[in-house]
Motif scaffolding. Structure first.
Motif, PDB file in Angstrom:
ATOM      1  N   ASN A 100      -5.881   0.641 -11.682  1.00 30.71           N
ATOM      2  CA  ASN A 100      -4.839   1.359 -10.942  1.00 30.71           C
ATOM      3  C   ASN A 100      -3.573   0.531 -10.745  1.00 30.71           C
ATOM      4  N   ARG A 101      -3.537  -0.629 -11.348  1.00 24.05           N
ATOM      5  CA  ARG A 101      -2.419  -1.559 -11.173  1.00 24.05           C
ATOM      6  C   ARG A 101      -2.118  -1.792  -9.689  1.00 24.05           C
ATOM      7  N   ASP A 102      -3.220  -1.898  -8.938  1.00 20.45           N
ATOM      8  CA  ASP A 102      -3.139  -2.157  -7.495  1.00 20.45           C
ATOM      9  C   ASP A 102      -3.178  -3.665  -7.294  1.00 20.45           C
ATOM     10  N   TRP A 103      -2.036  -4.307  -7.314  1.00 22.94           N
ATOM     11  CA  TRP A 103      -1.994  -5.760  -7.306  1.00 22.94           C
ATOM     12  C   TRP A 103      -2.578  -6.369  -6.035  1.00 22.94           C
ATOM     13  N   GLN A 104      -2.383  -5.728  -4.912  1.00 22.14           N
ATOM     14  CA  GLN A 104      -2.957  -6.265  -3.678  1.00 22.14           C
ATOM     15  C   GLN A 104      -4.484  -6.248  -3.736  1.00 22.14           C
ATOM     16  N   GLY A 105      -5.015  -5.169  -4.318  1.00 22.10           N
ATOM     17  CA  GLY A 105      -6.463  -5.096  -4.486  1.00 22.10           C
ATOM     18  C   GLY A 105      -6.982  -6.133  -5.457  1.00 22.10           C
ATOM     19  N   PHE A 119     -11.874 -14.151  -7.206  1.00 28.68           N
ATOM     20  CA  PHE A 119     -12.864 -15.138  -6.754  1.00 28.68           C
ATOM     21  C   PHE A 119     -12.195 -16.219  -5.918  1.00 28.68           C
ATOM     22  N   TYR A 120     -11.027 -16.675  -6.354  1.00 29.70           N
ATOM     23  CA  TYR A 120     -10.204 -17.587  -5.573  1.00 29.70           C
ATOM     24  C   TYR A 120      -8.874 -16.879  -5.280  1.00 29.70           C
ATOM     25  N   PRO A 121      -8.812 -16.096  -4.200  1.00 24.89           N
ATOM     26  CA  PRO A 121      -7.607 -15.306  -3.906  1.00 24.89           C
ATOM     27  C   PRO A 121      -6.331 -16.135  -3.782  1.00 24.89           C
ATOM     28  N   GLU A 122      -6.436 -17.338  -3.211  1.00 28.46           N
ATOM     29  CA  GLU A 122      -5.231 -18.156  -3.044  1.00 28.46           C
ATOM     30  C   GLU A 122      -4.651 -18.560  -4.394  1.00 28.46           C
ATOM     31  N   ASP A 123      -5.510 -18.914  -5.328  1.00 30.74           N
ATOM     32  CA  ASP A 123      -5.036 -19.287  -6.672  1.00 30.74           C
ATOM     33  C   ASP A 123      -4.358 -18.102  -7.351  1.00 30.74           C
ATOM     34  N   ALA A 124      -5.014 -16.938  -7.274  1.00 31.29           N
ATOM     35  CA  ALA A 124      -4.460 -15.742  -7.910  1.00 31.29           C
ATOM     36  C   ALA A 124      -3.109 -15.374  -7.290  1.00 31.29           C
ATOM     37  N   SER A 125      -3.024 -15.438  -5.968  1.00 33.60           N
ATOM     38  CA  SER A 125      -1.775 -15.083  -5.285  1.00 33.60           C
ATOM     39  C   SER A 125      -0.664 -16.060  -5.626  1.00 33.60           C
ATOM     40  N   ARG A 126      -1.015 -17.333  -5.689  1.00 33.92           N
ATOM     41  CA  ARG A 126      -0.008 -18.350  -6.005  1.00 33.92           C
ATOM     42  C   ARG A 126       0.581 -18.112  -7.399  1.00 33.92           C
ATOM     43  N   GLN A 127      -0.263 -17.818  -8.381  1.00 35.98           N
ATOM     44  CA  GLN A 127       0.229 -17.570  -9.736  1.00 35.98           C
ATOM     45  C   GLN A 127       1.036 -16.268  -9.803  1.00 35.98           C
ATOM     46  N   ARG A 152       5.384 -15.790 -10.510  1.00 37.81           N
ATOM     47  CA  ARG A 152       5.988 -14.969 -11.562  1.00 37.81           C
ATOM     48  C   ARG A 152       6.904 -13.873 -10.997  1.00 37.81           C
ATOM     49  N   TYR A 153       6.489 -13.274  -9.871  1.00 41.21           N
ATOM     50  CA  TYR A 153       7.177 -12.060  -9.418  1.00 41.21           C
ATOM     51  C   TYR A 153       7.840 -12.179  -8.054  1.00 41.21           C
ATOM     52  N   GLY A 154       7.745 -13.344  -7.427  1.00 43.24           N
ATOM     53  CA  GLY A 154       8.280 -13.461  -6.081  1.00 43.24           C
ATOM     54  C   GLY A 154       7.501 -12.549  -5.152  1.00 43.24           C
ATOM     55  N   ARG A 155       8.203 -11.802  -4.329  1.00 44.14           N
ATOM     56  CA  ARG A 155       7.530 -10.896  -3.391  1.00 44.14           C
ATOM     57  C   ARG A 155       7.567  -9.444  -3.861  1.00 44.14           C
ATOM     58  N   SER A 156       8.057  -9.227  -5.079  1.00 49.94           N
ATOM     59  CA  SER A 156       8.115  -7.863  -5.607  1.00 49.94           C
ATOM     60  C   SER A 156       6.733  -7.414  -6.077  1.00 49.94           C
ATOM     61  N   THR A 157       6.583  -6.097  -6.245  1.00 47.53           N
ATOM     62  CA  THR A 157       5.324  -5.540  -6.740  1.00 47.53           C
ATOM     63  C   THR A 157       5.603  -4.825  -8.055  1.00 47.53           C
ATOM     64  N   PRO A 158       5.353  -5.484  -9.173  1.00 43.92           N
ATOM     65  CA  PRO A 158       5.682  -4.895 -10.479  1.00 43.92           C
ATOM     66  C   PRO A 158       4.749  -3.747 -10.837  1.00 43.92           C
ATOM     67  N   ASP A 159       5.224  -2.898 -11.734  1.00 43.94           N
ATOM     68  CA  ASP A 159       4.414  -1.780 -12.207  1.00 43.94           C
ATOM     69  C   ASP A 159       3.389  -2.249 -13.232  1.00 43.94           C
ATOM     70  N   THR A 160       3.746  -3.304 -13.980  1.00 43.06           N
ATOM     71  CA  THR A 160       2.834  -3.894 -14.965  1.00 43.06           C
ATOM     72  C   THR A 160       2.970  -5.407 -14.889  1.00 43.06           C
ATOM     73  N   CYS A 161       2.077  -6.114 -15.543  1.00 42.02           N
ATOM     74  CA  CYS A 161       2.230  -7.567 -15.637  1.00 42.02           C
ATOM     75  C   CYS A 161       3.062  -7.891 -16.884  1.00 42.02           C
ATOM     76  N   THR A 162       3.367  -9.140 -17.083  1.00 45.07           N
ATOM     77  CA  THR A 162       4.245  -9.529 -18.190  1.00 45.07           C
ATOM     78  C   THR A 162       3.503  -9.720 -19.508  1.00 45.07           C
ATOM     79  N   MET A 163       2.185  -9.577 -19.500  1.00 39.38           N
ATOM     80  CA  MET A 163       1.449  -9.803 -20.744  1.00 39.38           C
ATOM     81  C   MET A 163       1.769  -8.724 -21.783  1.00 39.38           C
ATOM     82  N   CYS A 164       1.709  -7.449 -21.369  1.00 37.90           N
ATOM     83  CA  CYS A 164       1.986  -6.349 -22.299  1.00 37.90           C
ATOM     84  C   CYS A 164       3.218  -5.539 -21.902  1.00 37.90           C
TER      85      CYS A 164
END
Length: 379
Positions: free
Chosen positions: A333-338, A344-352, A356-368
């Motif tokens: 669902n591209r629910d980034w907060q979820g 598994f390590y939420p702090e690591d995931a949030s930091r990365q 990349r995106y600052g505090r914005s919530t993108p519609d997609t990630c930059t991979m595709c």
């Protein structure tokens, strides 16, 4: 046959079950090796080990802080303690003044201070050591305790005191709740030696000694499996089980290549994964600087963080699968907060993510980008 054990020093309430059907257990080495080194760093490492769900701390201290450190771990941390009495006897072994009574006293001190598992090196007999001495083995002995025993047997033409006094030692352990870990002195230090005849002969000696411990209901494991080619892992574990009464197997690593110097944390993680599926009950974490020096605090945490993921993957429960479902649905669902919340390590995931995106919530990630598979299937 003892394919699972429950152990834990009876002076404490902590108990651990390991073996077939009990899930993979994680061990981490620790210890103060030089009086000039930071003892505070070793205290910090012990706390980090608990943070990353290590089941057993193996204290290998060889300085005068040995007993103090063990006592501190038992009184301050909810973790099993693994210790090695022969380390307290190194000086005496080197100057030829070593007697069994000194080893006997060291074992008593370790049991009294609260050790839950004690590593003994009874399987390198004088006869076997002499064969190894005359052999073309690439690395004759890689075990630290085993190498000290090897030098003692050869230099002073003595028999292994653990081997000679095995019945007395078993009587000492009986009823204490403390497990014996038979440390294989001839575990391979090079993949070229991984299942040679010397190792197999040591396993046969171990098998005979294990019989005595089993008759006295002493919890016992076999420790070793050093450097080994991945293609030989199953064969190695089959040999250990066959010759050692199928008791639980405890590994150090193992390492799948001799060339990964500087990246041994990855080498050992791959080896531990392979060993876990070959039947290891306990895997011992190794660190990036293995073979180069003791890990600093950052390297220690780096490796245990990865091993904690390994333990989760191997032991994945139904509760864990539910969490896997939650993050999969969030990704779909591209629910980034979820996604970030269920990592598994939420702090690591949030930091990365925020890097990349600052505090914005993108519609997609930059991979595709706009070709995002998750976006396409929701279109």
């Amino acid at each position: 046959m003892q394919n699972k054990i429950v152990f834990g020093n009876n002076k404490y309430n902590l108990k651990l079950e390991t073996g077939i059907g009990c899930g993979l257990k994680l061990l981490a080495n620790i210890g103060h090796m030089d009086e000039s080194a930071s003892f505070e760093d070793e205290l910090r490492k012990a706390e980090i080990a608990v943070k990353y769900d290590v089941d057993i701390l193996a204290d290998n201290t060889i300085t005068e802080k040995s007993l103090y450190y063990k006592d501190w771990i038992k009184k301050n941390l909810p973790v099993m303690l693994n210790t090695v009495p022969i380390y307290d006897c190194f000086d005496k072994m080197e100057n030829g003044k070593f007697e069994y009574s000194m080893l006997d006293e060291a074992i008593d001190k370790h049991i009294d201070i609260g050790s839950d598992m004690i590593v003994l090196h009874p399987t390198l007999t004088h006869e076997l050591a002499d064969k190894v001495l005359r052999s073309s083995r690439v690395i004759k002995v890689t075990s630290r305790g085993g190498s000290q025993m090897y030098r003692y047997l050869i230099k002073y033409n003595m028999e292994n005191p653990y081997f000679e006094h095995w019945d007395e030692i078993c009587e000492k352990f009986a009823g204490t709740g403390v497990a014996i870990a038979i440390g294989l002195s001839l575990r391979s230090g090079s993949i070229l030696d991984d299942i040679d005849n010397f190792f197999l002969e040591e396993l046969d000696i171990a098998g005979n000694l294990i019989e005595k411990a089993l008759t006295m209901n002493i919890p016992i494991v076999i420790e070793g499996m050093g450097h080994i080619r991945a293609s030989n892992m199953k064969k190695l574990f089959d040999e250990v089980r066959k010759r050692c009464h199928s008791i639980p197997i405890k590994t150090l690593g193992p390492l799948l290549s001799d060339r990964m110097i500087g990246n041994e944390h990855i080498n050992s993680l791959l080896g531990s994964y392979t060993a876990a599926y070959a039947g290891a009950a306990i895997v011992g974490a190794l660190f990036r600087s293995e073979h180069l020096g003791l890990p600093d605090v950052a390297e220690y945490e780096e490796s245990l963080k990865n091993y904690n993921m390994l333990k989760y993957i191997v032991n994945m429960s139904e509760k864990d699968v539910k969490k896997e479902r939650e993050i999969s649905l969030a990704r779909c669902n591209r629910d980034w907060q979820g996604v970030l919340k269920n990592a598994f390590y939420p702090e690591d995931a949030s930091r990365q993510f925020h890097r990349r995106y600052g505090r914005s919530t993108p519609d997609t990630c930059t991979m595709c980008g706009e070709r995002c598979a998750m976006k396409e299937i929701k279109a």
